[in-house]
Design a protein around this motif. Structure first.
Motif, PDB file in Angstrom:
ATOM      1  N   GLU A 120     -12.986   5.073  15.494  1.00  0.00           N
ATOM      2  CA  GLU A 120     -11.887   5.601  15.999  1.00  0.00           C
ATOM      3  C   GLU A 120     -10.202   4.848  15.498  1.00  0.00           C
ATOM      4  N   LEU A 121     -10.639   4.054  14.783  1.00  0.00           N
ATOM      5  CA  LEU A 121      -9.674   3.008  14.458  1.00  0.00           C
ATOM      6  C   LEU A 121      -8.401   4.841  13.386  1.00  0.00           C
ATOM      7  N   THR A 122      -7.339   4.689  14.949  1.00  0.00           N
ATOM      8  CA  THR A 122      -6.307   6.152  14.189  1.00  0.00           C
ATOM      9  C   THR A 122      -4.834   5.016  13.702  1.00  0.00           C
ATOM     10  N   GLY A 123      -4.869   3.460  13.394  1.00  0.00           N
ATOM     11  CA  GLY A 123      -3.748   3.368  12.995  1.00  0.00           C
ATOM     12  C   GLY A 123      -3.439   4.220  11.588  1.00  0.00           C
ATOM     13  N   THR A 124      -4.862   3.549  10.695  1.00  0.00           N
ATOM     14  CA  THR A 124      -4.205   5.087   9.144  1.00  0.00           C
ATOM     15  C   THR A 124      -3.850   6.128   9.673  1.00  0.00           C
ATOM     16  N   HIS A 125      -2.779   5.972   9.247  1.00  0.00           N
ATOM     17  CA  HIS A 125      -2.328   8.104   9.979  1.00  0.00           C
ATOM     18  C   HIS A 125      -2.445   9.071   8.342  1.00  0.00           C
ATOM     19  N   ALA A 126      -2.713  10.412   8.879  1.00  0.00           N
ATOM     20  CA  ALA A 126      -3.065  11.299   8.255  1.00  0.00           C
ATOM     21  C   ALA A 126      -1.900  12.170   7.897  1.00  0.00           C
ATOM     22  N   GLY A 127      -1.069  11.725   6.848  1.00  0.00           N
ATOM     23  CA  GLY A 127      -0.052  12.756   6.810  1.00  0.00           C
ATOM     24  C   GLY A 127       0.006  13.562   5.806  1.00  0.00           C
ATOM     25  N   CYS A 128       0.074  13.645   4.611  1.00  0.00           N
ATOM     26  CA  CYS A 128       0.325  14.768   3.643  1.00  0.00           C
ATOM     27  C   CYS A 128      -0.657  15.150   3.080  1.00  0.00           C
ATOM     28  N   GLU A 129      -1.801  14.552   3.359  1.00  0.00           N
ATOM     29  CA  GLU A 129      -2.940  14.431   2.998  1.00  0.00           C
ATOM     30  C   GLU A 129      -3.467  14.654   1.233  1.00  0.00           C
ATOM     31  N   MET A 130      -2.226  14.141   0.488  1.00  0.00           N
ATOM     32  CA  MET A 130      -2.189  14.589  -0.803  1.00  0.00           C
ATOM     33  C   MET A 130      -1.755  13.238  -2.113  1.00  0.00           C
ATOM     34  N   GLY A 131      -1.768  12.075  -1.120  1.00  0.00           N
ATOM     35  CA  GLY A 131      -1.841  11.169  -2.317  1.00  0.00           C
ATOM     36  C   GLY A 131      -0.040  11.014  -1.734  1.00  0.00           C
ATOM     37  N   PHE A 171       5.703   6.630  12.592  1.00  0.00           N
ATOM     38  CA  PHE A 171       4.442   7.883  12.257  1.00  0.00           C
ATOM     39  C   PHE A 171       3.952   6.645  10.283  1.00  0.00           C
ATOM     40  N   CYS A 172       5.014   5.748   9.606  1.00  0.00           N
ATOM     41  CA  CYS A 172       4.834   5.569   8.465  1.00  0.00           C
ATOM     42  C   CYS A 172       4.528   4.478   8.171  1.00  0.00           C
ATOM     43  N   THR A 173       4.825   3.673   9.509  1.00  0.00           N
ATOM     44  CA  THR A 173       5.201   2.439   9.512  1.00  0.00           C
ATOM     45  C   THR A 173       3.364   1.186   9.167  1.00  0.00           C
ATOM     46  N   PRO A 174       2.334   2.164   9.744  1.00  0.00           N
ATOM     47  CA  PRO A 174       1.228   1.666   9.274  1.00  0.00           C
ATOM     48  C   PRO A 174       1.306   1.435   7.887  1.00  0.00           C
ATOM     49  N   GLY A 175       1.856   2.536   7.075  1.00  0.00           N
ATOM     50  CA  GLY A 175       1.079   2.035   5.544  1.00  0.00           C
ATOM     51  C   GLY A 175       2.741   1.382   5.063  1.00  0.00           C
ATOM     52  N   MET A 176       3.775   1.838   5.375  1.00  0.00           N
ATOM     53  CA  MET A 176       4.463   0.679   4.767  1.00  0.00           C
ATOM     54  C   MET A 176       4.130  -0.741   4.756  1.00  0.00           C
ATOM     55  N   LEU A 177       3.277  -1.024   6.042  1.00  0.00           N
ATOM     56  CA  LEU A 177       2.930  -2.426   6.400  1.00  0.00           C
ATOM     57  C   LEU A 177       2.248  -2.693   5.421  1.00  0.00           C
ATOM     58  N   VAL A 178       1.427  -1.988   4.793  1.00  0.00           N
ATOM     59  CA  VAL A 178      -0.083  -2.451   4.152  1.00  0.00           C
ATOM     60  C   VAL A 178       0.708  -2.335   2.368  1.00  0.00           C
ATOM     61  N   ASN A 179       1.470  -1.129   2.191  1.00  0.00           N
ATOM     62  CA  ASN A 179       2.278  -1.418   0.872  1.00  0.00           C
ATOM     63  C   ASN A 179       3.264  -2.599   0.368  1.00  0.00           C
ATOM     64  N   ALA A 180       4.058  -2.870   1.876  1.00  0.00           N
ATOM     65  CA  ALA A 180       4.064  -4.570   1.309  1.00  0.00           C
ATOM     66  C   ALA A 180       3.760  -5.705   1.676  1.00  0.00           C
ATOM     67  N   HIS A 181       2.805  -5.249   2.133  1.00  0.00           N
ATOM     68  CA  HIS A 181       1.318  -6.449   2.311  1.00  0.00           C
ATOM     69  C   HIS A 181       0.858  -6.513   0.999  1.00  0.00           C
ATOM     70  N   GLU A 182       0.506  -5.296   0.723  1.00  0.00           N
ATOM     71  CA  GLU A 182       0.517  -5.157  -0.975  1.00  0.00           C
ATOM     72  C   GLU A 182       1.499  -5.990  -1.552  1.00  0.00           C
ATOM     73  N   LEU A 183       2.841  -5.400  -1.790  1.00  0.00           N
ATOM     74  CA  LEU A 183       3.961  -6.357  -2.835  1.00  0.00           C
ATOM     75  C   LEU A 183       3.847  -7.366  -2.803  1.00  0.00           C
ATOM     76  N   LEU A 184       3.736  -8.295  -1.812  1.00  0.00           N
ATOM     77  CA  LEU A 184       3.585  -9.480  -1.467  1.00  0.00           C
ATOM     78  C   LEU A 184       3.340 -10.079  -1.654  1.00  0.00           C
ATOM     79  N   SER A 185       1.963  -9.279  -1.699  1.00  0.00           N
ATOM     80  CA  SER A 185       0.582 -10.053  -2.436  1.00  0.00           C
ATOM     81  C   SER A 185       0.143 -10.776  -3.721  1.00  0.00           C
ATOM     82  N   GLN A 186       1.331  -9.332  -4.401  1.00  0.00           N
ATOM     83  CA  GLN A 186       1.116  -9.393  -6.043  1.00  0.00           C
ATOM     84  C   GLN A 186       2.536  -9.521  -6.156  1.00  0.00           C
TER      85      GLN A 186
END
Lengths: 286, 178
Positions: free
Chosen positions: B46-57, B115-130
């Motif tokens: 029930e962690l629905t913040g992660t969204h299923a979009g294209c399901e193709m990566g 809809f895209c925001t959770p993925g954007m934030l995870v990606n931004a977090h990854e970028l700024l970690s690196q």
């Protein structure tokens, strides 16, 4: 968009993985990073009854020097091409190509062995191991063998891999002080498949090219070496005239297929443009 | 196919028990092997913040951190992640690890439908970690795996750029605070 039901087996050793594959009677697929296989399963382009997860096999990990080669374990992830110091030092062409492979989250999962095994002609690493004169170590039911990249890529998604065989490592000749490399690609949007990509590795004797291997992606059914073009460069200095001659020779090496998106003439033109840029960089000592 | 040794393998529809550490908590659940991690997170946990979009990566809406690195949860079967540590947008939010990114996204209207925001934030977090202070070009490059159909990226790039600068000012070269 959901895969057909399958069974799952997590292999701890290469022998476990090969044994499971043999027992599945070829109705099995190995999975590592899965960044190409999972979409293929979701689209039901493939529907094996068994997935054999090789991600936890320690023997498939690690990067180390072995004689005149760098042994890159099949499970080495794309992101490690950027972070692993041995790759930056001894296989810098892979390091240079890595940022062009999809995008960061895909690079965090995708593996070198998986990319080479799939042999997508639009992928960067299969073409680059061809430019590097790498050898592919294959382990299967009948033992272990090494295949030259020149003999590995056979046709569209077809390689020297036999059913039930696994890529265990890639051997890349160590980069030397008398060598130079260059990579670039042209894509409509970063992270998309390239319209054309090219990488090259040249050995110099002074300012003259002693040997050169040039490999293209996205120009045919397989990663493509351009041997006629290479031949025009051997023994010569990289001046404007010689670069133009090499660009002219490219037409004899490439016959890009018809496609709706990119006409063959345009792809050939882009390949020439890339060749000119990259040879220019080599000439400057890139 | 002939020759398939059924006796040695689980039945295809049989479920498998998997264990993860999700957002700092140990969890276990039953999944079918063909169930992707995104479906498991959403449907079982029930962690629905992660969204299923294209399901193709391709779209990036399903990005989570797996053992500390951003990955597409649509491109991993839950069974493959057995034993892994997973951080979803919920965990990163609760931890406060991305509070400045969230505030800046909000301030700059870098989200519309969200809809895209959770993925954007995870990606931004990854970028700024690196990369502590990426250039705007590097930010755009990093976002190449995330689709946004609303803002056209300008505000998103602005937000990430601003957070990188603020973090540099606040903590020096540390950059990727986790």
């Amino acid at each position: 968009m959901k895969a057909r039901a399958f069974s799952y087996f997590r292999a701890a050793t290469i022998d476990h993985a090969l044994d499971a594959h043999a027992r599945a009677g070829d109705d099995a697929r190995f999975i590592a990073g899965g960044q190409s296989l999972v979409p293929a399963l979701s689209l039901r382009l493939q529907a094996p009854r068994l997935l054999i997860d090789i991600t936890h096999i320690d023997e498939l990990r690690g990067v180390r020097r072995e004689g005149g080669h760098l042994r890159i374990g099949a499970l080495t992830r794309h992101c490690e091409m950027l972070s692993e110091p041995l790759i930056a030092e001894f296989a810098p062409l892979l390091h240079a190509a890595a940022p062009f492979v999809a995008h960061p989250a895909i690079r965090n999962r995708g593996t070198l062995g998986g990319s080479v095994a799939l042999a997508d002609p639009a992928s960067e690493f299969p073409a680059m191991i061809l430019a590097l004169d790498a050898e592919i170590e294959i382990t299967g039911p009948s033992g272990r063998r090494r295949v030259k990249a020149d003999d590995f890529f056979i046709d569209l998604f077809e390689t020297a891999l036999q059913p039930g065989e696994l890529i265990t490592a890639i051997y890349v000749p160590l980069f030397r002080a008398d060598q130079r490399f260059a990579f670039d690609e042209l894509a409509r949007r970063r992270g998309d498949y390239a319209l054309v990509g090219c990488g090259m590795l040249a050995t110099f004797a002074g300012e003259r090219i002693h040997d050169i291997r040039i490999s293209y992606l996205s120009v045919g059914n397989t990663p493509t070496r351009v041997r006629g073009t290479e031949a025009t460069l051997i023994g010569s200095r990289l001046d404007a005239e010689r670069i133009a001659a090499a660009q002219a020779a490219l037409e004899g090496d490439l016959a890009p297929p018809e496609s709706d998106e990119v006409p063959p003439a345009m792809r050939l033109h882009l390949a020439r443009v890339l060749l000119g840029r990259l040879l220019g960089r080599l000439g400057e000592g890139a | 196919m002939s020759g398939f040794d059924d006796s040695l393998l689980n039945e295809a529809d049989e479920t498998v028990r998997v264990r993860f550490v999700v957002n700092g908590r140990k969890v276990a659940c039953e999944v079918a092997p063909r169930e992707t991690l995104v479906d498991c997170l959403r449907d079982k946990l029930e962690l629905t913040g992660t969204h299923a979009g294209c399901e193709m990566g391709a779209c990036g809406a399903c990005l989570v951190q797996l053992d500390g690195r951003a990955v597409h949860s649509c491109l991993i079967f839950a069974v493959q992640a057995d034993g892994a540590t997973i951080d979803t947008i919920e965990g990163l939010s609760e931890l406060g690890a991305i509070a400045d990114l969230q505030a800046e996204f909000h301030r700059r209207n870098a989200l519309q439908c969200g809809f895209c925001t959770p993925g954007m934030l995870v990606n931004a977090h990854e970028l700024l970690s690196q990369t502590a202070q990426p250039s705007r070009e590097e930010i755009r490059d990093a976002l190449s795996g995330n689709y946004c159909r609303c803002t056209g990226y300008e505000a998103i790039v602005d937000a990430i750029d601003a957070v990188a600068s603020e973090r540099m000012k606040a903590g020096g070269a540390g950059g990727g605070v986790t």
